[in-house]
Design an enzyme around this catalytic site. Structure first.
Site, PDB file in Angstrom:
ATOM      1  N   ILE A 166     -31.715 105.993 -45.175  1.00  0.00           N
ATOM      2  CA  ILE A 166     -31.886 105.919 -43.732  1.00  0.00           C
ATOM      3  C   ILE A 166     -32.562 104.613 -43.334  1.00  0.00           C
ATOM      4  O   ILE A 166     -32.194 103.970 -42.350  1.00  0.00           O
ATOM      5  CB  ILE A 166     -32.731 107.116 -43.232  1.00  0.00           C
ATOM      6  CG1 ILE A 166     -32.086 108.454 -43.628  1.00  0.00           C
ATOM      7  CG2 ILE A 166     -32.951 107.030 -41.727  1.00  0.00           C
ATOM      8  CD1 ILE A 166     -30.771 108.731 -42.968  1.00  0.00           C
ATOM      9  N   GLU A 167     -33.575 104.211 -44.095  1.00  0.00           N
ATOM     10  CA  GLU A 167     -34.370 103.041 -43.751  1.00  0.00           C
ATOM     11  C   GLU A 167     -33.602 101.728 -43.930  1.00  0.00           C
ATOM     12  O   GLU A 167     -33.606 100.873 -43.052  1.00  0.00           O
ATOM     13  CB  GLU A 167     -35.637 102.997 -44.618  1.00  0.00           C
ATOM     14  CG  GLU A 167     -36.693 104.019 -44.244  1.00  0.00           C
ATOM     15  CD  GLU A 167     -37.452 103.618 -42.991  1.00  0.00           C
ATOM     16  OE1 GLU A 167     -37.393 102.443 -42.607  1.00  0.00           O
ATOM     17  OE2 GLU A 167     -38.102 104.497 -42.394  1.00  0.00           O
ATOM     18  N   SER A 168     -32.965 101.564 -45.082  1.00  0.00           N
ATOM     19  CA  SER A 168     -32.426 100.251 -45.438  1.00  0.00           C
ATOM     20  C   SER A 168     -31.012 100.283 -45.994  1.00  0.00           C
ATOM     21  O   SER A 168     -30.470  99.229 -46.327  1.00  0.00           O
ATOM     22  CB  SER A 168     -33.336  99.587 -46.483  1.00  0.00           C
ATOM     23  OG  SER A 168     -33.297 100.333 -47.709  1.00  0.00           O
TER      24      SER A 168
END
Length: 266
Positions: free
Chosen positions: A46-48
């Site tokens: 989700i983040e990166s």
């Protein structure tokens, strides 16, 4: 909802499956050791998108997207040559330390902890106090937070649900063998990593992603530099760099089985 959003973005799901392969074992192993929820292995997706080199518009960096101040607090130093927020192994340790802290801060509530990883514990705590002052519930789903954070938690849970039962959503989930994939070497020499990859026939992009901590693609002279390489590149690597201080460690260990990509709870 978030499931529909993700299913429509199959290319995104395929990219995180591909990008996660070098790092997943390390993350899952550490989550198991700490007895933390397996869903957290999905957060870098989700983040990166599991990319070590990506930066956000606010300057967050690495797999786990640490901002500078939080990275500094958790020992992820930044210099002219190095940004440890982009180190997959060290940033994973720091991220799980931070998540454990947030879990304690919010009295064992993982939904609030995950929301705070995205939006900050101060922001989430203030939203709780505002609700409490109005006699409202203070769980995550009752709070009024920015849209990014309100989407963040359900997106993580949606991704976990998809990976638990991909066929239900018309997706194919590939298996990632639990095998020795990467190793590390240490050196105090200044090494041009682009040239080393080229001369040792390693994939330059993959090697650069593993060693994204070296922002100028050069190790620090006189410092203890950890270099991550594919486990099968030992001979070619030594021919380029010479002995690396005699220190080589396995980045992952052999396990005689395989697991589905991101199957929560295994």
């Amino acid at each position: 909802g978030q499931i529909d959003y993700l299913v429509r973005n199959k290319r995104f799901l395929e990219s995180i499956e591909r990008n996660a392969r070098p790092y997943l074992y390390e993350i899952v192993t550490e989550l198991k050791r700490r007895r933390m929820p397996m869903e957290l292995a999905l957060l870098p997706g989700i983040e990166s998108g599991y990319r070590t080199t990506v930066y956000s518009h606010s300057g967050a960096a690495g797999l786990w997207q640490f901002i500078k101040s939080t990275g500094d607090y958790y020992g992820l130093k930044r210099t002219r040559l190095v940004d440890l927020r982009r180190d997959p192994k060290l940033s994973t340790q720091a991220a799980l330390d931070y998540l454990e802290y947030l879990h304690r801060f919010f009295d064992g509530d993982w939904e609030l902890a995950i929301a705070a990883y995205n939006g900050g514990e101060g922001t989430v705590s203030r939203a709780q106090k505002a609700n409490a002052a109005r006699g409202l519930k203070t769980d995550f789903w009752s709070l009024s937070l920015r849209k990014e954070t309100m989407d963040y938690v359900p997106r993580l849970f949606a991704l976990s649900k998809i990976m638990k039962n991909p066929r239900r959503y018309g997706l194919t989930v590939y298996r990632i063998p639990k095998t020795r994939v990467l190793s590390t070497v240490t050196t105090r020499r200044a090494i041009d990593l682009k040239e080393a990859a080229r001369r040792s026939d390693m994939d330059p992009n993959g090697f650069a992603a593993l060693n994204a901590r070296y922002v100028r693609h050069v190790t620090e002279p006189g410092s203890n530099n950890t270099i991550i390489k594919s486990e099968d590149s030992g001979a070619s690597w030594s021919s380029v760099t010479g002995p690396c201080d005699g220190t080589e460690n396995l980045y992952a260990v052999d396990v005689d089985s395989e697991y589905k990509f991101f199957v929560s709870g295994q």
